[in-house]
Design a protein around this motif. Structure first.
Motif, mmCIF file in Angstrom:
data_model
loop_
_atom_site.group_PDB
_atom_site.id
_atom_site.type_symbol
_atom_site.label_atom_id
_atom_site.label_comp_id
_atom_site.label_asym_id
_atom_site.label_seq_id
_atom_site.Cartn_x
_atom_site.Cartn_y
_atom_site.Cartn_z
ATOM 1 N N ILE A 51 0.815 -1.225 0.000
ATOM 2 C CA ILE A 51 0.000 0.000 0.000
ATOM 3 C C ILE A 51 0.847 1.272 0.000
ATOM 4 O O ILE A 51 0.307 2.378 0.115
ATOM 5 N N LEU A 52 2.176 1.100 -0.129
ATOM 6 C CA LEU A 52 3.076 2.237 -0.386
ATOM 7 C C LEU A 52 2.938 3.376 0.635
ATOM 8 O O LEU A 52 2.964 4.559 0.276
ATOM 9 N N SER A 53 2.747 3.010 1.897
ATOM 10 C CA SER A 53 2.615 4.015 2.969
ATOM 11 C C SER A 53 1.410 4.934 2.796
ATOM 12 O O SER A 53 1.358 6.010 3.379
ATOM 13 N N LEU A 54 0.431 4.506 2.002
ATOM 14 C CA LEU A 54 -0.778 5.327 1.820
ATOM 15 C C LEU A 54 -1.623 5.378 3.084
ATOM 16 O O LEU A 54 -2.490 6.242 3.221
ATOM 17 N N GLY A 55 -1.377 4.454 4.002
ATOM 18 C CA GLY A 55 -2.040 4.518 5.301
ATOM 19 C C GLY A 55 -1.677 5.781 6.059
ATOM 20 O O GLY A 55 -2.405 6.203 6.958
ATOM 21 N N ILE A 56 -0.541 6.392 5.699
ATOM 22 C CA ILE A 56 -0.145 7.686 6.266
ATOM 23 C C ILE A 56 -0.625 8.821 5.375
ATOM 24 O O ILE A 56 -1.156 9.826 5.838
ATOM 25 N N ALA A 57 -0.457 8.651 4.048
ATOM 26 C CA ALA A 57 -0.761 9.732 3.103
ATOM 27 C C ALA A 57 -2.251 10.042 3.015
ATOM 28 O O ALA A 57 -2.651 11.213 2.973
ATOM 29 N N ILE A 58 -3.094 9.001 2.987
ATOM 30 C CA ILE A 58 -4.537 9.219 2.801
ATOM 31 C C ILE A 58 -5.138 10.069 3.919
ATOM 32 O O ILE A 58 -5.796 11.079 3.645
ATOM 33 N N PRO A 59 -4.945 9.705 5.203
ATOM 34 C CA PRO A 59 -5.546 10.560 6.241
ATOM 35 C C PRO A 59 -4.980 11.969 6.255
ATOM 36 O O PRO A 59 -5.687 12.919 6.589
ATOM 37 N N ARG A 60 -3.723 12.121 5.854
ATOM 38 C CA ARG A 60 -3.126 13.461 5.824
ATOM 39 C C ARG A 60 -3.795 14.321 4.763
ATOM 40 O O ARG A 60 -4.278 15.435 5.044
ATOM 41 N N TYR A 61 -3.853 13.823 3.531
ATOM 42 C CA TYR A 61 -4.370 14.638 2.434
ATOM 43 C C TYR A 61 -5.897 14.748 2.452
ATOM 44 O O TYR A 61 -6.443 15.811 2.142
ATOM 45 N N ILE A 62 -6.581 13.681 2.835
ATOM 46 C CA ILE A 62 -8.050 13.760 2.946
ATOM 47 C C ILE A 62 -8.428 14.800 3.998
ATOM 48 O O ILE A 62 -9.354 15.598 3.807
ATOM 49 N N ALA A 63 -7.699 14.791 5.132
ATOM 50 C CA ALA A 63 -7.984 15.771 6.202
ATOM 51 C C ALA A 63 -7.742 17.198 5.723
ATOM 52 O O ALA A 63 -8.528 18.103 6.025
ATOM 53 N N ILE A 64 -6.662 17.412 4.972
ATOM 54 C CA ILE A 64 -6.368 18.750 4.453
ATOM 55 C C ILE A 64 -7.452 19.201 3.463
ATOM 56 O O ILE A 64 -7.959 20.325 3.546
ATOM 57 N N TYR A 65 -7.824 18.318 2.531
ATOM 58 C CA TYR A 65 -8.855 18.667 1.538
ATOM 59 C C TYR A 65 -10.204 18.916 2.204
ATOM 60 O O TYR A 65 -10.939 19.828 1.824
ATOM 61 N N ARG A 66 -10.502 18.113 3.237
ATOM 62 C CA ARG A 66 -11.796 18.296 3.920
ATOM 63 C C ARG A 66 -11.821 19.615 4.683
ATOM 64 O O ARG A 66 -12.855 20.293 4.734
ATOM 65 N N SER A 67 -10.700 19.990 5.299
ATOM 66 C CA SER A 67 -10.668 21.263 6.037
ATOM 67 C C SER A 67 -10.828 22.449 5.095
ATOM 68 O O SER A 67 -11.310 23.510 5.488
ATOM 69 N N LYS A 68 -10.446 22.251 3.828
ATOM 70 C CA LYS A 68 -10.597 23.310 2.812
ATOM 71 C C LYS A 68 -11.887 23.169 2.004
ATOM 72 O O LYS A 68 -12.116 23.913 1.050
ATOM 73 N N LYS A 69 -12.713 22.152 2.378
ATOM 74 C CA LYS A 69 -13.997 21.883 1.721
ATOM 75 C C LYS A 69 -13.829 21.576 0.222
ATOM 76 O O LYS A 69 -14.627 22.012 -0.614
ATOM 77 N N GLU A 70 -12.786 20.815 -0.098
ATOM 78 C CA GLU A 70 -12.529 20.427 -1.483
ATOM 79 C C GLU A 70 -12.946 18.964 -1.685
ATOM 80 O O GLU A 70 -12.113 18.049 -1.717
ATOM 81 N N LEU A 71 -14.254 18.752 -1.799
ATOM 82 C CA LEU A 71 -14.816 17.405 -1.857
ATOM 83 C C LEU A 71 -14.311 16.636 -3.073
ATOM 84 O O LEU A 71 -13.991 15.437 -2.972
ATOM 85 N N ASN A 72 -14.229 17.282 -4.204
ATOM 86 C CA ASN A 72 -13.804 16.599 -5.421
ATOM 87 C C ASN A 72 -12.349 16.118 -5.312
ATOM 88 O O ASN A 72 -11.994 15.054 -5.816
ATOM 89 N N LYS A 73 -11.536 16.905 -4.609
ATOM 90 C CA LYS A 73 -10.150 16.495 -4.409
ATOM 91 C C LYS A 73 -10.053 15.260 -3.511
ATOM 92 O O LYS A 73 -9.168 14.423 -3.676
ATOM 93 N N GLU A 74 -10.963 15.175 -2.531
ATOM 94 C CA GLU A 74 -11.023 13.968 -1.700
ATOM 95 C C GLU A 74 -11.260 12.741 -2.571
ATOM 96 O O GLU A 74 -10.584 11.707 -2.424
ATOM 97 N N PHE A 75 -12.235 12.858 -3.462
ATOM 98 C CA PHE A 75 -12.607 11.758 -4.351
ATOM 99 C C PHE A 75 -11.430 11.364 -5.249
ATOM 100 O O PHE A 75 -11.118 10.179 -5.422
ATOM 101 N N ILE A 76 -10.752 12.369 -5.791
ATOM 102 C CA ILE A 76 -9.604 12.105 -6.665
ATOM 103 C C ILE A 76 -8.462 11.466 -5.866
ATOM 104 O O ILE A 76 -7.790 10.547 -6.337
ATOM 105 N N CYS A 77 -8.256 11.930 -4.628
ATOM 106 C CA CYS A 77 -7.218 11.372 -3.762
ATOM 107 C C CYS A 77 -7.461 9.889 -3.500
ATOM 108 O O CYS A 77 -6.545 9.064 -3.597
#
Length: 418
Positions: A51-77
């Motif tokens: 899983i290429l350390s995505l267990g670290i990357a996903i919560p980091r980037y999803i949390a950042i996109y959600r705090s900025k209300k970028e729903l489409n970026k969450e989906f793409i992530c």
């Protein structure tokens, strides 16, 4: 609130882990339990390369996109993470199956029957990888109730399978298949929900997100590999030096530590998305205050756990395993001291990953890992094998605390200078 929900959920997961360990150890006996332990730990190592350390990357980037209300970026992530995992899984399965004989001899020994253990190990790695991605997504998206519920569902499913099936390979196969199906259905529901909300993907943005995730996560793969090799490689070395009948003492000791560790591991995981949002919102002082409270909690719980196991060692072994394993009391008493420095590492590793892109945790893990395996390699006593785990975890805890202190000062000074 998030920590409260996670704490309650992890207490249930911890109890279910106790029960699962006990049922499997009683159903399989000491020798086969050692084989199960090697399968499980090897699958864990493969998982975190897969899983290429995505267990670290996903919560980091999803949390950042959600705090900025970028729903489409969450989906793409989320979609980009699946693309990366599909590629890495295909490569790993191909290599392990091509070199199946060498893989089996390296991990399990030279008996021909161990070739049959390769595919179940890979299947278990796939199941662990998909469930890790699922839990990581729930953490990043602030769905801590679903994070805890999904863990409990998977744990209950594994426990029921271990009660019904009493043969090692069928047990591993069924556990893997059920976990994979659960994860795929959960992700399908999540993906549909994004589509209902109008989220779309363009080839250009998907490629850009894949690159973003890869740049953050791939440098952390060696650290994840070392983390989940941290106990597997020593067990393999010890197993080859003294045989499975004596090496099982270390599986039992690590099993007791692992059964207590969910309390630390999963509460610490809440801190990765929380720390990522704190940085995005420029509120580091709140994170620092929470870390001070949690460090006191972690130290207190660790010390209570160590004292309890030292006083009631035989009782703990019988409860978690059976009376067959009481002979390994002394090894357990030495290795249980690893609980405190391990708890410190589990508390700090996620905030450290949130604060800096450079993989400091990887460096700390590699240093500790090398020290442990060198001690084991050049030792010839069971006591020294046990002490090597305590020494390595102590080094890891000290390095993690030092890294956190440096990063904390840098962030606080940066805030003063603005």
């Amino acid at each position: 609130m998030d920590i409260g929900i996670t704490t309650g959920g992890q207490m249930i997961v911890m109890i279910l882990t106790f029960l699962l360990n006990k049922v499997i150890s009683m159903r399989l006996g000491p020798t086969q339990y050692m084989e199960y332990s090697l399968i499980h730990k090897t699958a864990g190592v493969i998982t975190y390369v897969m899983i290429l350390s995505l267990g670290i990357a996903i919560p980091r980037y999803i949390a950042i996109y959600r705090s900025k209300k970028e729903l489409n970026k969450e989906f793409i992530c989320l979609t980009a993470s699946f693309c990366l995992v599909l590629l890495s899984t295909t490569i790993i399965f191909f290599l392990c199956l091509i070199f199946k004989d060498d893989f089996a001899k390296l991990i399990f020994g030279r008996e021909t029957k161990y070739e049959l253990y390769v595919i179940p190990t890979l299947m278990l790695a796939l199941q662990m990888g998909l469930t890790t991605l699922l839990y990581s997504y729930y953490r990043g998206s602030d769905r801590f109730f679903m994070y805890s519920v999904s863990q409990c569902v998977v744990s209950i499913g594994l426990l029921l399978i271990s009660i019904i099936v009493n043969r090692l390979i069928p047990m591993v196969y069924i556990m893997s298949i059920i976990g994979v199906i659960f994860s795929i259905l959960s992700f399908w529901r999540i993906w549909k929900n994004y589509r209902i909300k109008g989220c779309t993907i363009e080839k250009k943005t998907l490629k850009a997100e894949i690159k973003t995730l890869a740049r953050y996560s791939i440098p952390r793969v060696p650290g994840e590999f070392v983390l989940f090799s941290f106990t597997t490689v020593p067990l393999i070395i010890i197993n080859q030096k003294i045989g499975p009948e004596q090496a099982v003492a270390f599986s039992v000791s690590l099993g007791i530590i692992s059964a207590i560790s969910p309390f630390f591991r999963y509460i610490g995981m809440v801190l990765l998305p929380y720390a990522s949002k704190s940085i995005a919102k420029d509120s580091f002082k709140d994170l620092d205050r929470k870390m001070k409270y949690l460090s006191i909690l972690y130290t207190g719980v660790s010390l209570l756990g160590i004292i309890f196991v030292l006083i009631f060692t035989k009782f703990v072994i019988v409860i978690l395993y059976s009376s067959e394993y009481v002979q390994y009391v002394e090894t357990v008493r030495i290795m249980i001291f690893s609980l405190l420095p391990n708890a410190i590492y589990l508390l700090l590793r996620n905030p450290i990953d949130a604060l800096i892109k450079f993989p400091i945790n990887t460096v700390n893990l590699i240093i500790s890992f090398l020290v442990m395996n060198l001690i084991i390699y050049f030792s010839d006593s069971i006591a020294m094998y046990a002490f090597s785990f305590f020494i390595a975890y102590t080094i890891l805890g000290i390095l993690s605390w030092g890294s956190w202190t440096v990063l904390k000062r840098r962030n606080l000074n940066s805030m003063k200078n603005r």
